[in-house]
Design an enzyme around this catalytic site. Structure first.
Site, PDB file in Angstrom:
ATOM      1  N   ASN A  12     -20.189 -54.538 -74.585  1.00 39.71           N
ATOM      2  CA  ASN A  12     -18.888 -54.293 -73.948  1.00 39.71           C
ATOM      3  C   ASN A  12     -18.964 -54.592 -72.457  1.00 39.71           C
ATOM      4  O   ASN A  12     -18.064 -54.224 -71.700  1.00 39.71           O
ATOM      5  CB  ASN A  12     -18.452 -52.835 -74.176  1.00 39.71           C
ATOM      6  CG  ASN A  12     -18.009 -52.609 -75.615  1.00 39.71           C
ATOM      7  OD1 ASN A  12     -17.196 -53.367 -76.142  1.00 39.71           O
ATOM      8  ND2 ASN A  12     -18.568 -51.599 -76.261  1.00 39.71           N
ATOM      9  N   GLN A  14     -18.818 -57.221 -69.663  1.00 39.21           N
ATOM     10  CA  GLN A  14     -18.388 -58.603 -69.409  1.00 39.21           C
ATOM     11  C   GLN A  14     -19.351 -59.346 -68.466  1.00 39.21           C
ATOM     12  O   GLN A  14     -19.512 -60.561 -68.572  1.00 39.21           O
ATOM     13  CB  GLN A  14     -16.953 -58.614 -68.845  1.00 39.21           C
ATOM     14  CG  GLN A  14     -16.345 -59.995 -68.690  1.00 39.21           C
ATOM     15  CD  GLN A  14     -16.219 -60.776 -70.012  1.00 39.21           C
ATOM     16  OE1 GLN A  14     -15.921 -60.197 -71.060  1.00 39.21           O
ATOM     17  NE2 GLN A  14     -16.481 -62.092 -69.973  1.00 39.21           N
ATOM     18  N   ASP A  72     -30.403 -54.704 -74.354  1.00 40.50           N
ATOM     19  CA  ASP A  72     -30.443 -53.500 -73.548  1.00 40.50           C
ATOM     20  C   ASP A  72     -31.318 -53.806 -72.343  1.00 40.50           C
ATOM     21  O   ASP A  72     -32.363 -54.444 -72.471  1.00 40.50           O
ATOM     22  CB  ASP A  72     -31.025 -52.327 -74.355  1.00 40.50           C
ATOM     23  CG  ASP A  72     -30.502 -50.978 -73.858  1.00 40.50           C
ATOM     24  OD1 ASP A  72     -29.293 -50.867 -73.597  1.00 40.50           O
ATOM     25  OD2 ASP A  72     -31.302 -50.035 -73.719  1.00 40.50           O
ATOM     26  N   GLY A 153     -24.025 -53.269 -61.416  1.00 47.16           N
ATOM     27  CA  GLY A 153     -25.125 -52.312 -61.534  1.00 47.16           C
ATOM     28  C   GLY A 153     -25.936 -52.186 -60.251  1.00 47.16           C
ATOM     29  O   GLY A 153     -25.382 -51.954 -59.168  1.00 47.16           O
ATOM     30  N   TYR A 154     -27.238 -52.347 -60.360  1.00 47.62           N
ATOM     31  CA  TYR A 154     -28.157 -52.160 -59.235  1.00 47.62           C
ATOM     32  C   TYR A 154     -28.340 -53.437 -58.403  1.00 47.62           C
ATOM     33  O   TYR A 154     -29.190 -53.471 -57.506  1.00 47.62           O
ATOM     34  CB  TYR A 154     -29.519 -51.680 -59.756  1.00 47.62           C
ATOM     35  CG  TYR A 154     -29.442 -50.352 -60.486  1.00 47.62           C
ATOM     36  CD1 TYR A 154     -29.583 -49.150 -59.791  1.00 47.62           C
ATOM     37  CD2 TYR A 154     -29.208 -50.285 -61.858  1.00 47.62           C
ATOM     38  CE1 TYR A 154     -29.497 -47.932 -60.447  1.00 47.62           C
ATOM     39  CE2 TYR A 154     -29.118 -49.065 -62.523  1.00 47.62           C
ATOM     40  CZ  TYR A 154     -29.266 -47.905 -61.813  1.00 47.62           C
ATOM     41  OH  TYR A 154     -29.180 -46.689 -62.454  1.00 47.62           O
ATOM     42  N   ASP A 155     -27.566 -54.479 -58.679  1.00 43.06           N
ATOM     43  CA  ASP A 155     -27.737 -55.762 -57.979  1.00 43.06           C
ATOM     44  C   ASP A 155     -27.743 -55.642 -56.446  1.00 43.06           C
ATOM     45  O   ASP A 155     -28.523 -56.341 -55.789  1.00 43.06           O
ATOM     46  CB  ASP A 155     -26.663 -56.765 -58.418  1.00 43.06           C
ATOM     47  CG  ASP A 155     -26.989 -57.403 -59.769  1.00 43.06           C
ATOM     48  OD1 ASP A 155     -28.134 -57.249 -60.236  1.00 43.06           O
ATOM     49  OD2 ASP A 155     -26.103 -58.045 -60.353  1.00 43.06           O
ATOM     50  N   LYS A 175     -28.497 -66.157 -59.331  1.00 42.76           N
ATOM     51  CA  LYS A 175     -29.132 -65.015 -60.003  1.00 42.76           C
ATOM     52  C   LYS A 175     -29.905 -65.503 -61.221  1.00 42.76           C
ATOM     53  O   LYS A 175     -31.006 -65.028 -61.508  1.00 42.76           O
ATOM     54  CB  LYS A 175     -28.068 -63.972 -60.404  1.00 42.76           C
ATOM     55  CG  LYS A 175     -28.667 -62.759 -61.112  1.00 42.76           C
ATOM     56  CD  LYS A 175     -27.656 -61.660 -61.411  1.00 42.76           C
ATOM     57  CE  LYS A 175     -28.293 -60.538 -62.235  1.00 42.76           C
ATOM     58  NZ  LYS A 175     -27.352 -59.479 -62.605  1.00 42.76           N
ATOM     59  N   HIS A 180     -34.079 -61.659 -65.397  1.00 44.09           N
ATOM     60  CA  HIS A 180     -34.588 -61.049 -66.629  1.00 44.09           C
ATOM     61  C   HIS A 180     -33.758 -61.477 -67.834  1.00 44.09           C
ATOM     62  O   HIS A 180     -34.265 -61.866 -68.864  1.00 44.09           O
ATOM     63  CB  HIS A 180     -34.522 -59.519 -66.468  1.00 44.09           C
ATOM     64  CG  HIS A 180     -33.259 -59.045 -65.791  1.00 44.09           C
ATOM     65  ND1 HIS A 180     -33.002 -59.322 -64.470  1.00 44.09           N
ATOM     66  CD2 HIS A 180     -32.160 -58.394 -66.257  1.00 44.09           C
ATOM     67  CE1 HIS A 180     -31.814 -58.834 -64.158  1.00 44.09           C
ATOM     68  NE2 HIS A 180     -31.281 -58.278 -65.224  1.00 44.09           N
ATOM     69  N   ARG A 181     -32.426 -61.388 -67.683  1.00 44.75           N
ATOM     70  CA  ARG A 181     -31.532 -61.717 -68.798  1.00 44.75           C
ATOM     71  C   ARG A 181     -31.646 -63.186 -69.172  1.00 44.75           C
ATOM     72  O   ARG A 181     -31.642 -63.546 -70.334  1.00 44.75           O
ATOM     73  CB  ARG A 181     -30.097 -61.372 -68.366  1.00 44.75           C
ATOM     74  CG  ARG A 181     -29.041 -61.548 -69.423  1.00 44.75           C
ATOM     75  CD  ARG A 181     -27.774 -60.789 -69.084  1.00 44.75           C
ATOM     76  NE  ARG A 181     -27.992 -59.360 -69.094  1.00 44.75           N
ATOM     77  CZ  ARG A 181     -28.011 -58.593 -67.994  1.00 44.75           C
ATOM     78  NH1 ARG A 181     -27.780 -59.099 -66.794  1.00 44.75           N
ATOM     79  NH2 ARG A 181     -28.253 -57.298 -68.094  1.00 44.75           N
TER      80      ARG A 181
HETATM   81  P1  ITT Z   1     -23.683 -52.796 -73.444  1.00 44.77           P
HETATM   82  O1  ITT Z   1     -22.284 -52.730 -73.970  1.00 44.77           O
HETATM   83  O2  ITT Z   1     -24.314 -54.143 -73.635  1.00 44.77           O
HETATM   84  O3  ITT Z   1     -24.554 -51.683 -73.937  1.00 44.77           O
HETATM   85  P2  ITT Z   1     -24.086 -51.551 -70.839  1.00 44.77           P
HETATM   86  O4  ITT Z   1     -23.433 -51.779 -69.513  1.00 44.77           O
HETATM   87  O5  ITT Z   1     -23.990 -50.199 -71.473  1.00 44.77           O
HETATM   88  O6  ITT Z   1     -23.530 -52.666 -71.846  1.00 44.77           O
HETATM   89  P3  ITT Z   1     -26.962 -51.237 -70.778  1.00 44.77           P
HETATM   90  O7  ITT Z   1     -26.921 -50.142 -71.759  1.00 44.77           O
HETATM   91  O8  ITT Z   1     -27.951 -52.316 -71.002  1.00 44.77           O
HETATM   92  O9  ITT Z   1     -25.564 -52.002 -70.691  1.00 44.77           O
HETATM   93  O10 ITT Z   1     -27.036 -50.568 -69.349  1.00 44.77           O
HETATM   94  C1  ITT Z   1     -27.858 -51.008 -68.423  1.00 44.77           C
HETATM   95  C2  ITT Z   1     -27.421 -50.583 -67.037  1.00 44.77           C
HETATM   96  O11 ITT Z   1     -28.431 -51.130 -66.200  1.00 44.77           O
HETATM   97  C3  ITT Z   1     -26.096 -51.186 -66.583  1.00 44.77           C
HETATM   98  O12 ITT Z   1     -25.040 -50.300 -66.687  1.00 44.77           O
HETATM   99  C4  ITT Z   1     -26.396 -51.499 -65.110  1.00 44.77           C
HETATM  100  O13 ITT Z   1     -26.200 -50.359 -64.323  1.00 44.77           O
HETATM  101  C5  ITT Z   1     -27.876 -51.804 -65.132  1.00 44.77           C
HETATM  102  N1  ITT Z   1     -28.125 -53.259 -65.257  1.00 44.77           N
HETATM  103  C6  ITT Z   1     -28.343 -53.962 -66.390  1.00 44.77           C
HETATM  104  N2  ITT Z   1     -28.530 -55.263 -66.114  1.00 44.77           N
HETATM  105  C7  ITT Z   1     -28.411 -55.388 -64.778  1.00 44.77           C
HETATM  106  C8  ITT Z   1     -28.468 -56.479 -63.888  1.00 44.77           C
HETATM  107  O14 ITT Z   1     -28.666 -57.716 -64.303  1.00 44.77           O
HETATM  108  N3  ITT Z   1     -28.295 -56.239 -62.592  1.00 44.77           N
HETATM  109  C9  ITT Z   1     -28.082 -54.982 -62.131  1.00 44.77           C
HETATM  110  N4  ITT Z   1     -27.995 -53.907 -62.910  1.00 44.77           N
HETATM  111  C10 ITT Z   1     -28.161 -54.097 -64.229  1.00 44.77           C
END
Ligand code: ITT
Length: 199
Positions: A12, A14, A72, A153-155, A175, A180-181
């Site tokens: 979920n 984007q 994840d 997120g933490y970017d 990026k 990682h992704r």
């Molecule tokens: P899903 O629907 O895919 O589960 P989510 O946002 O809940 O989406 P996660 O459970 O993987 O995703 O949560 C990981 C968290 O880690 C996300 O909310 C960010 O705060 C952080 N995160 C993940 N990937 C990141 C990235 O590439 N850069 C910065 N922060 C990241």
């Protein structure tokens, strides 16, 4: 041909979709949950990235019967014994606020010398009912205050090894030079390529 296969991306988020589509280019069409008309709050109850990724793809497979993948991701900080890790999304509470999560991270790191950290992504692919996991890691450092407006997120507080800018100061393409992704996605693509040549 895997290029024409229908693969649902069980997320979920984007931002994840945009980043992975940028890596895939024309090589593979993915279908988002939104595009598939699926509204699901996918549970993430486990205490490892692997188990949560598996749980998410299994959940969507049960719902649709379609080939799918999920991922994840966690930020693993050395001086915090790998936290926030699997709790990254909810580090500062159930409201999942990026700003509150960053504030908590910076305050927990305030007295620490070692600011090394890594993002770790685990992709779970469910294809023909069989599961494969792919991992991608990006090493870097947590800085002391936020820089940049892009990403999520933490970017704003993460600088990947080999750069002097945060992920939030980088375009999607930049990026993806480090991410990682991206590394996990490339392994997924390599696997699907091999699968299609063996068929
Ligand atoms: P899903 O629907 O895919 O589960 P989510 O946002 O809940 O989406 P996660 O459970 O993987 O995703 O949560 C990981 C968290 O880690 C996300 O909310 C960010 O705060 C952080 N995160 C993940 N990937 C990141 C990235 O590439 N850069 C910065 N922060 C990241």
């Amino acid at each position: 041909m895997y290029k024409h296969m229908k693969l649902i991306f069980a997320t979920n988020n984007q931002h994840k979709v945009d980043e992975i589509r940028n890596v895939l280019g024309q090589t593979l069409d993915i279908i988002t949950l939104k595009e598939a008309g699926i509204e699901a709050d996918i549970p993430e109850p486990y205490d490892t990235l692997e188990a949560n990724a598996s749980g998410k793809s299994a959940y969507i497979f049960q719902l649709t019967g379609a080939d799918c993948f999920s991922e994840d991701t966690g930020l693993e900080v050395a001086a915090l014994n790998g936290e926030p890790g699997v709790k990254s999304a909810r580090y500062a509470g159930e409201h999942r606020s990026f700003d509150a999560n960053i504030d908590k991270l910076l305050s927990n790191l305030a007295a620490k010398q070692d600011r090394s950290a890594r993002f770790r992504t685990v992709i779970s692919l469910l294809i023909d009912g069989k599961e494969m996991l792919f991992e991608g890691i990006c090493n870097g450092q947590i800085i002391t205050e936020k820089r940049g407006e892009l990403g999520f997120g933490y970017d704003p507080v993460f600088i990947p090894e080999g750069s002097d800018r945060t992920f939030a100061e980088m375009s999607l393409e930049e990026k993806n030079r480090f991410s990682h992704r991206k590394k996990a996605t490339e392994k997924l693509v390599a696997f699907l390529n091999k699968l299609s040549t063996n068929h």
